[in-house]
Design an enzyme around this catalytic site. Sequence first.
Site, mmCIF file in Angstrom:
data_model
loop_
_atom_site.group_PDB
_atom_site.id
_atom_site.type_symbol
_atom_site.label_atom_id
_atom_site.label_comp_id
_atom_site.label_asym_id
_atom_site.label_seq_id
_atom_site.Cartn_x
_atom_site.Cartn_y
_atom_site.Cartn_z
ATOM 1 N N ASP A 52 0.839 -1.206 0.000
ATOM 2 C CA ASP A 52 0.000 0.000 0.000
ATOM 3 C C ASP A 52 0.871 1.252 0.000
ATOM 4 O O ASP A 52 0.377 2.371 -0.058
ATOM 5 C CB ASP A 52 -1.014 -0.008 1.151
ATOM 6 C CG ASP A 52 -0.362 -0.086 2.519
ATOM 7 O OD1 ASP A 52 0.884 -0.199 2.592
ATOM 8 O OD2 ASP A 52 -1.092 -0.038 3.526
ATOM 9 N N SER A 53 2.213 1.055 0.001
ATOM 10 C CA SER A 53 3.140 2.168 -0.242
ATOM 11 C C SER A 53 2.905 2.733 -1.647
ATOM 12 O O SER A 53 3.402 3.814 -1.967
ATOM 13 C CB SER A 53 4.594 1.718 -0.075
ATOM 14 O OG SER A 53 4.843 0.530 -0.799
ATOM 15 N N ASP A 91 -1.062 -5.980 -0.196
ATOM 16 C CA ASP A 91 -1.534 -5.365 1.049
ATOM 17 C C ASP A 91 -3.037 -5.139 1.012
ATOM 18 O O ASP A 91 -3.569 -4.593 0.030
ATOM 19 C CB ASP A 91 -0.863 -3.988 1.237
ATOM 20 C CG ASP A 91 0.408 -4.079 2.054
ATOM 21 O OD1 ASP A 91 0.556 -5.038 2.840
ATOM 22 O OD2 ASP A 91 1.262 -3.181 1.910
ATOM 23 N N LYS A 121 -1.412 -9.406 2.712
ATOM 24 C CA LYS A 121 -0.696 -8.991 3.930
ATOM 25 C C LYS A 121 -1.566 -7.956 4.636
ATOM 26 O O LYS A 121 -2.220 -7.149 3.977
ATOM 27 C CB LYS A 121 0.673 -8.382 3.581
ATOM 28 C CG LYS A 121 1.403 -7.756 4.763
ATOM 29 C CD LYS A 121 2.852 -7.474 4.466
ATOM 30 C CE LYS A 121 3.163 -6.147 3.825
ATOM 31 N NZ LYS A 121 2.709 -4.949 4.581
ATOM 32 N N GLU A 123 -1.780 -5.411 8.444
ATOM 33 C CA GLU A 123 -1.032 -4.874 9.582
ATOM 34 C C GLU A 123 -1.746 -5.144 10.898
ATOM 35 O O GLU A 123 -2.965 -5.002 10.994
ATOM 36 C CB GLU A 123 -0.859 -3.357 9.406
ATOM 37 C CG GLU A 123 -0.030 -2.985 8.190
ATOM 38 C CD GLU A 123 0.172 -1.477 8.045
ATOM 39 O OE1 GLU A 123 -0.236 -0.703 8.948
ATOM 40 O OE2 GLU A 123 0.751 -1.065 7.021
ATOM 41 N N GLU A 190 8.745 -4.249 10.766
ATOM 42 C CA GLU A 190 9.233 -2.961 10.257
ATOM 43 C C GLU A 190 9.761 -2.091 11.388
ATOM 44 O O GLU A 190 9.096 -1.878 12.402
ATOM 45 C CB GLU A 190 8.080 -2.257 9.517
ATOM 46 C CG GLU A 190 8.488 -0.904 8.947
ATOM 47 C CD GLU A 190 7.523 -0.352 7.900
ATOM 48 O OE1 GLU A 190 6.585 -1.059 7.499
ATOM 49 O OE2 GLU A 190 7.732 0.805 7.491
HETATM 50 O O1 KIV Z 1 3.564 -1.120 1.686
HETATM 51 C C1 KIV Z 1 4.751 -1.488 1.744
HETATM 52 O O2 KIV Z 1 5.582 -1.184 0.886
HETATM 53 C C2 KIV Z 1 5.161 -2.290 2.894
HETATM 54 C C3 KIV Z 1 6.624 -2.524 3.089
HETATM 55 C C4 KIV Z 1 7.249 -1.324 3.646
HETATM 56 C C5 KIV Z 1 6.888 -3.723 3.900
HETATM 57 O O3 KIV Z 1 4.342 -2.723 3.642
#
Ligand code: KIV
Length: 272
Positions: A52-53, A91, A121, A123, A190
């Site tokens: 989600d980055s 994510d 994934k 959080e 992280e």
């Molecule tokens: O969204 C992302 O890029 C991440 C990484 C920083 C692990 O969750």
Amino acid sequence: MSSAKKNYARITTKTLLEMKANGEKISMLTAYDFTFGGIVDQAGIDIILVGDSASNVMAGHETTLPITLDQMIYHASSVVRAVKRALVVVDLPFGTYQADSKEALRSAIRIMKESGAHAVKLEGGIEVKDSIERILKAGIPVMGHLGLTPQSIYKFGTYTVRAREEAEANQLLEDTKMLETIGCFGIVLEKIPSALAAQAAAITPIPIIGIGAGNKVDGQVLVLHDMLGMNKEFSPRFLRRYLDLDQILHQAIGQYSADVKSLDFPNENEQY
Ligand code: KIV
């Protein structure tokens, strides 16, 4: 423990467990589109994270919170079309799994069905246990994410190192064990102290992938655009830049512009 590297034609969640058991480190990078997805896959990266980055890197938002499920599915399906070997993990974006476990399952199913990805994934630890369990029961592999969890940035107030205090460190170890017990295939840790990350990796057979979590874990993940040097503003201690792509791109694009203006491009051989 053997350090011999086995050639895997296709990375699965089982492969990753085997790699940890054999002491082979796991490489993971983000990608958000077809072109980079293919490059990262062909370079031999084991896990491609459609993170989600993308909210920051692709859309220019300050945080990861605004990106939507539809946008994540668009990025993920573009990556999946390019990938032949890596495990593609996507994510679950903010707001698509926290309210209740049924909504979490619906979000995960949409990602799997509409993008063709291999896993999701999300959080958090104990607070999202119900959601993770329901997704796992549907046969969808889940990767956890503990430590600095950027979707909670407004709770933390800062992107600084997490779990320096004993209570938070103990909770992180408990959450690690809990995520393993309920069936997660791996966990991203992280920005936490490296000694704590080492402890987490030692108490579980599932792979622990670190970002800013030191070198005593089972693998490493970085954001692709950061490690390629495309984002000069972001310089945390844990980031190693493998290229100054920002400078290379500026040079190439500037040269193209100059060539157009000076009538150097196109030349006789570049036209019909
Ligand atoms: O969204 C992302 O890029 C991440 C990484 C920083 C692990 O969750």
